[in-house]
Design an enzyme around this catalytic site. Sequence first.
Site, PDB file in Angstrom:
ATOM      1  N   LYS A 142     -13.114  -4.883  -5.684  1.00 35.50           N
ATOM      2  CA  LYS A 142     -13.588  -5.450  -6.924  1.00 35.50           C
ATOM      3  C   LYS A 142     -12.514  -6.328  -7.569  1.00 35.50           C
ATOM      4  CE  LYS A 142     -15.919  -1.098  -7.842  1.00 35.50           C
ATOM      5  NZ  LYS A 142     -15.709   0.175  -8.551  1.00 35.50           N
ATOM      6  N   ASP A 200      -0.608  -6.505  -0.611  1.00 41.69           N
ATOM      7  CA  ASP A 200       0.405  -5.446  -0.692  1.00 41.69           C
ATOM      8  C   ASP A 200       0.800  -5.076   0.736  1.00 41.69           C
ATOM      9  OD1 ASP A 200       1.972  -3.301  -1.414  1.00 41.69           O
ATOM     10  OD2 ASP A 200       0.395  -2.130  -2.330  1.00 41.69           O
TER      11      ASP A 200
HETATM   12  P1  IMP Z   1      -3.218  -3.743   0.763  1.00 39.30           P
HETATM   13  O1  IMP Z   1      -4.380  -3.400   1.646  1.00 39.30           O
HETATM   14  O2  IMP Z   1      -2.188  -2.646   0.708  1.00 39.30           O
HETATM   15  O3  IMP Z   1      -2.603  -5.100   1.007  1.00 39.30           O
HETATM   16  O4  IMP Z   1      -3.740  -3.706  -0.701  1.00 39.30           O
HETATM   17  C1  IMP Z   1      -4.491  -4.647  -1.211  1.00 39.30           C
HETATM   18  C2  IMP Z   1      -5.487  -4.055  -2.184  1.00 39.30           C
HETATM   19  O5  IMP Z   1      -4.936  -2.957  -2.914  1.00 39.30           O
HETATM   20  C3  IMP Z   1      -5.802  -5.119  -3.176  1.00 39.30           C
HETATM   21  O6  IMP Z   1      -7.002  -5.739  -2.829  1.00 39.30           O
HETATM   22  C4  IMP Z   1      -5.878  -4.370  -4.487  1.00 39.30           C
HETATM   23  O7  IMP Z   1      -7.224  -4.042  -4.740  1.00 39.30           O
HETATM   24  C5  IMP Z   1      -5.092  -3.104  -4.309  1.00 39.30           C
HETATM   25  N1  IMP Z   1      -3.744  -3.185  -4.918  1.00 39.30           N
HETATM   26  C6  IMP Z   1      -2.556  -3.395  -4.293  1.00 39.30           C
HETATM   27  N2  IMP Z   1      -1.534  -3.409  -5.151  1.00 39.30           N
HETATM   28  C7  IMP Z   1      -2.071  -3.211  -6.383  1.00 39.30           C
HETATM   29  C8  IMP Z   1      -1.510  -3.147  -7.708  1.00 39.30           C
HETATM   30  O8  IMP Z   1      -0.301  -3.289  -7.974  1.00 39.30           O
HETATM   31  N3  IMP Z   1      -2.410  -2.933  -8.711  1.00 39.30           N
HETATM   32  C9  IMP Z   1      -3.747  -2.776  -8.508  1.00 39.30           C
HETATM   33  N4  IMP Z   1      -4.304  -2.850  -7.282  1.00 39.30           N
HETATM   34  C10 IMP Z   1      -3.485  -3.061  -6.228  1.00 39.30           C
HETATM   35 MG    MG Z   2      -8.817  -5.144  -3.674  1.00 36.93          MG
END
Ligand code: IMP
Ligand code: MG
Length: 184
Positions: free
Chosen positions: A44, A107
């Site tokens: 979202k 992230d």
């Molecule tokens: P990844 O799969 O670890 O790259 O994370 C990406 C997803 O995690 C993003 O689409 C966000 O929805 C969520 N996310 C990552 N870091 C944060 C943060 O600092 N705050 C809020 N949501 C986060």
């Molecule tokens: Mg996300």
Amino acid sequence: MTNDHFSMNILISEDNIRERVKELVEEIISDFVYNETTIVAALKGSFVFLADIIREFHRKGSELIVEFIDVSSYSGTTVSQGNPLIREFKRPSVCGRNVLLVDDILDTGHTLSKCKTILENEHPMVLKTCVFLVKDVKRLVDITPDYFGFTIEDKFVVGYGLDYDGKFRELPYIAEIEEISTSI
Ligand code: IMP
Ligand code: MG
């Protein structure tokens, strides 16, 4: 009695966001020399960023198709869960289309990479990725977005669509959040 509340430290202001969104869309449009772009937004967290960029595309004369992928990787924590769940809405295939995959933040890289693979399997003509924020961390999955708004340090942030346990998406800026537990 324990009272939980949060302290906020604004990292990116509303004005900075507005400026950057304009520049970013200009950058994307100068690469996308095609007529119609399909934006696929990962829900979202990307919904506020999406709302801003699509209107900027429109102001600059671009025509879009907007679709969504529903991804969730956090469940009330500030640590990525590693294996994002994808719930696909019924949407037309992106086969042969010029696609821009949009997410809120990069992230670990799991989410963007998984969404990218799903779309790649549909054989778009062009597939580019755009995230609003890039966290300056060592990725668990090797992926670099084609476009991004800002780079931030490895902090948990909220606002501009990003949440902590469903909260704070409505904040018009990006803030670092810290939970404070007060014992009374
Ligand atoms: P990844 O799969 O670890 O790259 O994370 C990406 C997803 O995690 C993003 O689409 C966000 O929805 C969520 N996310 C990552 N870091 C944060 C943060 O600092 N705050 C809020 N949501 C986060
Ligand atoms: Mg996300």
